[in-house]
Enzyme design. Structure first.
Site, PDB file in Angstrom:
ATOM      1  N   LEU A 128       0.812  -1.217   0.000  1.00  0.00           N
ATOM      2  CA  LEU A 128       0.000   0.000   0.000  1.00  0.00           C
ATOM      3  C   LEU A 128       0.843   1.263   0.000  1.00  0.00           C
ATOM      4  CD1 LEU A 128      -2.697  -1.022   2.627  1.00  0.00           C
ATOM      5  CD2 LEU A 128      -2.901  -1.062   0.153  1.00  0.00           C
ATOM      6  N   GLY A 129       2.004   1.197   0.610  1.00  0.00           N
ATOM      7  CA  GLY A 129       2.823   2.392   0.723  1.00  0.00           C
ATOM      8  C   GLY A 129       4.044   2.137   1.579  1.00  0.00           C
ATOM      9  N   GLN A 130       4.840   3.182   1.759  1.00  0.00           N
ATOM     10  CA  GLN A 130       6.064   3.098   2.536  1.00  0.00           C
ATOM     11  C   GLN A 130       6.125   4.311   3.435  1.00  0.00           C
ATOM     12  OE1 GLN A 130       8.606   0.630   2.020  1.00  0.00           O
ATOM     13  NE2 GLN A 130       9.823   1.409   3.711  1.00  0.00           N
ATOM     14  N   GLY A 131       6.044   4.111   4.760  1.00  0.00           N
ATOM     15  CA  GLY A 131       6.151   5.214   5.690  1.00  0.00           C
ATOM     16  C   GLY A 131       7.462   5.178   6.431  1.00  0.00           C
ATOM     17  N   GLY A 132       7.574   6.056   7.430  1.00  0.00           N
ATOM     18  CA  GLY A 132       8.785   6.079   8.231  1.00  0.00           C
ATOM     19  C   GLY A 132       8.993   4.798   9.005  1.00  0.00           C
ATOM     20  N   GLY A 151       8.064   1.676   7.940  1.00  0.00           N
ATOM     21  CA  GLY A 151       8.433   0.615   7.014  1.00  0.00           C
ATOM     22  C   GLY A 151       7.308   0.404   6.021  1.00  0.00           C
ATOM     23  N   PRO A 152       7.354  -0.672   5.236  1.00  0.00           N
ATOM     24  CA  PRO A 152       6.311  -0.921   4.238  1.00  0.00           C
ATOM     25  C   PRO A 152       5.000  -1.332   4.871  1.00  0.00           C
ATOM     26  CG  PRO A 152       7.836  -2.763   4.332  1.00  0.00           C
ATOM     27  CD  PRO A 152       8.424  -1.699   5.211  1.00  0.00           C
ATOM     28  N   VAL A 153       3.904  -1.068   4.150  1.00  0.00           N
ATOM     29  CA  VAL A 153       2.566  -1.429   4.593  1.00  0.00           C
ATOM     30  C   VAL A 153       1.918  -2.275   3.507  1.00  0.00           C
ATOM     31  CG1 VAL A 153       0.366  -0.565   5.432  1.00  0.00           C
ATOM     32  CG2 VAL A 153       2.430   0.786   5.775  1.00  0.00           C
ATOM     33  N   ASP A 156       2.547  13.930  16.522  1.00  0.00           N
ATOM     34  CA  ASP A 156       2.806  13.899  15.073  1.00  0.00           C
ATOM     35  C   ASP A 156       1.492  13.978  14.298  1.00  0.00           C
ATOM     36  OD1 ASP A 156       4.422  13.905  12.866  1.00  0.00           O
ATOM     37  OD2 ASP A 156       4.566  11.731  12.714  1.00  0.00           O
TER      38      ASP A 156
END
Length: 822
Positions: free
Chosen positions: A510-514, A516-518, A629
């Site tokens: 689905l995506g890549q955040g701080g 890690g990958p989702v 945040d």
């Protein structure tokens, strides 16, 4: 005499006073001493003095009952010590209660929308309604007292929540017989897990009814031959509420939350001219919430009243002998999900608290058992609706609390136990069976050993690792088994998540955040999930991982993303969340095409939801949480566009009396940080308020605060909004596409004003979230804001940023993690 008659007739036409009528127009007033009476003469609205109090209040009471019985109070927090009060209805449909001595408004209604020709009417069910003249459709009411109950639940009144807006109707006790102000007790319909009624002393839960079983709440007394009322639970995607209706309109019955914390149903007995107590809650000591701890069962007829479920034993025997049952019970034989567990049936019980439950209204009981048995975290199940042959499935995850034996009307509960203790194992005995079991176990062990060796050899190919998932040995110190009980959260096996995500296939990413990958996944029961993986290159580490698990596991609110479980197996650290098909807020407000689809009512709904979520974190949750945040990328949207605050990796919990803290490590996202946090490392609830204000300005303008620059000056978005506000030009901040109806302009301008109050330089000047929520839901006068934080011009290369065009949507290098659809 004719002159007197004419005078009275003219006075009536002038509508200066209204007496004994069921309606009042915007040209009429209701003074102290005058009343409005419902058309059938059942209820009366007017001013009264409770008990020995010296204050007077506007309220509703039974007109035909000889004992004054007040069922609703308007100004319950602000009494008036004289008889000069007057109630007025404005031309737009707002009720205002004035103290004519000083002209101050002491109470005002919160109308849903503006009216054109509004009237006030008192109905025979006790509901006071502001509506358009000749429009009796309840969906069109401008305002109604049934939306704001005090301590009394009347027939036809809803107790529950609008799931679209988060608006809740609940009871709160009077402080005393002389003071109708909200007391410490409140009575809610809790939608968490599966809806059930909850009685609280402030925030502490002291009684819960158990879930609705199709006929009643299982923990409420079963009343045979109840000819007075019937009741029902309505549970849809839009709303969930409990209500009751009288079977005989000539009977008066009401449910009251008393000052001593009892729920009492009273019925009027006409020939005795008194209220008789029909039932009360809690009924006895076994109704005390958590009385016998996890897997304990309460029986009011035994001594001691607490015992353990069969096949269970006290967790702390010494405490149990001292009548301290809070530690609950544990299984005599441990579970072994791999080899196979079973279920033991317990009949005639009030089933456990449903906060950590799952429901499916289409399964039968056998399907329910099969699904529960396959999931090692499923601890019990029962039928959802007992009507007819029964239907539906209700499952529990985590410890089972608040079970009691019922003398009548109880339900069957199937609890997970070791197979040898289960009902399935009964009758299976003899040497032949032992030989078969021994051979089978031996064969299985050999097979498992071989399979384990093969799995170890081919691990990297069988479970395709998401790129960069953590391999560092630094997190081996975390022992998942030792933390499971503390977390009180379902534990998922890695193999389960691998199967759900097609072995973490790139197509499911689905995506890549701080963090890690989702990955998107689908469990065997069809539930869609989002799996966050702690990656090797993550900007967050094991501390943030544990912080997010521990924080959000204890939080339950419709505007917070729901954490379904976690996985800590070997080197892998993962969080399992509910799946959010509408992505994150920044994708909607900063993308030019998507932003055009997000009109103002939707944006206001999102802003209001975020505010309520923050209020819960700051004030109403078990822990006092500061998010640290809050930003558009951390607001996720469900299928109905309801906002959910996510990503609690940087959150901090405070003890009750702690107000602020200091950190040597400033983490978060620039553009949303408050000045005192970004510069000095000081953070408090007011830091989140600042971030909320930034977020509101971004939602209204469709522009990011960070990187914003105007061609006429070098201020950020906050500074630009401040300059426009000072010059009376705030309307220029509004993104053109979001205003489809000019009637929303004043509401948007009010939101900009509230946002500027939130981003003021000094934390002391900023409102708290309870004040923000109040301002969002009212039309009262707002204080003037002072200069916002970071109100300084700065240099940014103009070729990179323009105020005349919308910034292209792109993933920021931030701490966010997207739990969203593709």
């Amino acid at each position: 005499m004719n002159r007197l008659t004419s005078f009275l007739f003219i006075s009536f036409l002038l509508n200066q006073v209204c007496c004994a009528l069921d309606t009042m127009s915007s040209t009429q007033n209701l003074k102290d001493g005058d009343t409005i009476v419902s058309s059938g003469g059942i209820f009366e609205l007017g001013f009264f003095k409770p008990g020995e109090s010296k204050n007077r209040y506007l309220g509703i009471w039974y007109k035909t009952v000889s004992v004054q019985t007040v069922v609703w109070v308007a100004n319950r927090e602000v009494g008036v010590n004289d008889t000069t009060s007057v109630l007025k209805l404005t031309s737009s449909g707002t009720l205002n209660l004035y103290n004519n001595t000083n002209g101050v408004i002491i109470w005002s209604s919160d109308s849903k929308r503006l009216g054109v020709n509004p009237v006030l009417q008192l109905f025979d069910n006790g509901n006071l309604v502001v509506m358009e003249k000749n429009d009796n459709d309840p969906d069109h009411y401008l305002w109604q007292s049934f939306d704001y109950p005090t301590d009394t639940h009347l027939p036809g009144m809803k107790l529950g929540m609008d799931l679209r807006t988060g608006f809740e109707r609940f009871l709160s006790s009077w402080k005393s017989n002389d003071d109708p102000a909200p007391g410490v007790y409140n009575y809610h319909l809790d939608p968490a897990g599966y809806p059930h009624l909850v009685l609280r002393n402030d925030k502490a839960e002291i009684y819960q009814t158990g879930p609705w079983n199709g006929a009643r709440f299982i923990g409420r007394p079963k009343i045979s031959n109840n000819g007075i009322y019937n009741h029902s639970l309505v549970y849809t995607k839009e709303e969930v509420y409990y209500t009751f209706e009288l079977l005989n309109s000539s009977v008066f019955s009401r449910f009251v939350l008393s000052q001593n914390g009892e729920g009492q149903r009273w019925t009027w007995v006409d020939h005795n001219q008194r209220w008789d107590l029909f039932l009360k809650l809690p009924t006895d000591n076994c109704d005390t919430f958590r009385r016998c701890g996890a897997y304990g069962i309460c029986n009011i007829d035994s001594g001691p009243i607490c015992g353990c479920l069969d096949k269970f034993e006290p967790n702390y025997g010494d405490d149990w002998a001292k009548a301290d049952w809070s530690g609950g019970c544990v299984r005599k034989k441990s579970l072994n999900c791999k080899k196979g567990d079973g279920f033991k049936k317990y009949s005639g019980v009030k089933v456990p608290d449903t906060d950590s439950s799952f429901l499916n209204d289409s399964m039968n009981l056998l399907e329910c058992e099969t699904v529960c048995l396959k999931n090692c975290t499923c601890m019990a199940y029962t039928i959802l609706d007992i009507a007819g042959n029964g239907k539906g499935c209700l499952q529990w995850y985590g410890g089972l609390i608040d079970i009691r034996e019922l003398s009548g009307g109880g339900q069957d509960l199937y609890v997970r136990v070791a197979f040898t203790d289960s009902d399935e194992s009964k009758g299976k005995q003899g040497s032949k069976l032992l030989i078969i079991i021994a051979v089978s176990v031996g064969s299985v062990l050999v097979f498992l050993i071989l399979a384990f060796c093969l799995w170890k050899k081919r691990k990297n190919t069988l479970l395709t690792r998401p790129e960069g998932i953590l391999e560092s040995n630094s997190i081996k110190e975390f022992n998942s088994e030792s933390h499971k009980e503390d977390l009180d959260l379902p534990f998922f096996r890695l193999s389960t998540l691998a199967e759900a995500t097609n072995h973490f296939a790139i197509s499911n990413k689905l995506g890549q955040g701080g963090f890690g990958p989702v990955f998107k996944g689908v469990l065997q029961d069809g539930q869609e999930i989002a799996v966050k993986c702690l990656s090797e290159t993550s900007k967050q580490g094991i501390n943030e991982f544990m912080n997010e698990v521990i924080c959000i596991a204890k939080l339950q609110h419709r505007n917070l993303v729901r954490l379904l479980g976690y996985c800590v197996q070997g080197e892998e650290k993962m969080l399992i969340y509910e799946y959010m098909p509408n992505k994150s807020l920044d994708w909607h407000i900063f993308d030019e095409k998507q932003s055009m689809l997000l009109d103002w009512p939707q944006r206001f709904h999102i802003i209001d939801g975020i505010a309520r979520g923050l209020l819960y974190l700051h004030q109403d949750s078990r822990l006092r949480i500061i998010h640290r945040d809050l930003k558009a990328g951390n607001i996720l949207l469900d299928k109905d566009m309801n906002p959910k605050i996510s990503d609690f990796g940087l959150a901090r919990s405070f003890i009750e009396n702690e107000n602020e803290a200091n950190t040597n490590r400033v983490v978060g996202t620039y553009g949303y940080m408050s000045p005192e946090y970004a510069v000095d490392g000081l953070f408090s609830v007011k830091s989140d308020v600042f971030s909320f204000g930034v977020l509101v300005l971004e939602i209204v303008s469709g522009r990011r605060n960070r990187g914003f620059i105007h061609r006429d000056h070098r201020h950020n978005l906050l500074g630009h909004a401040w300059r426009l506000h000072q010059e009376g030009r705030s309307i220029e901040l509004i993104e053109g596409e979001i205003i489809q109806d000019s009637c929303y302009i004043q509401e948007v301008l009010r939101l900009i004003h509230i946002a500027l109050l939130c981003v003021q330089q000094s934390p002391d000047d900023r409102p708290n979230m309870s004040s923000v929520v109040l301002m969002l839901g009212s039309e009262g006068e707002l204080p003037m804001p002072t200069q916002p934080g970071f109100f300084t011009e700065r240099y940014i290369v103009e070729s990179e940023y323009f105020s005349s065009t919308r910034p292209n949507y792109s993933a920021e290098a931030t701490t966010s993690t997207l739990l969203e659809g593709r």
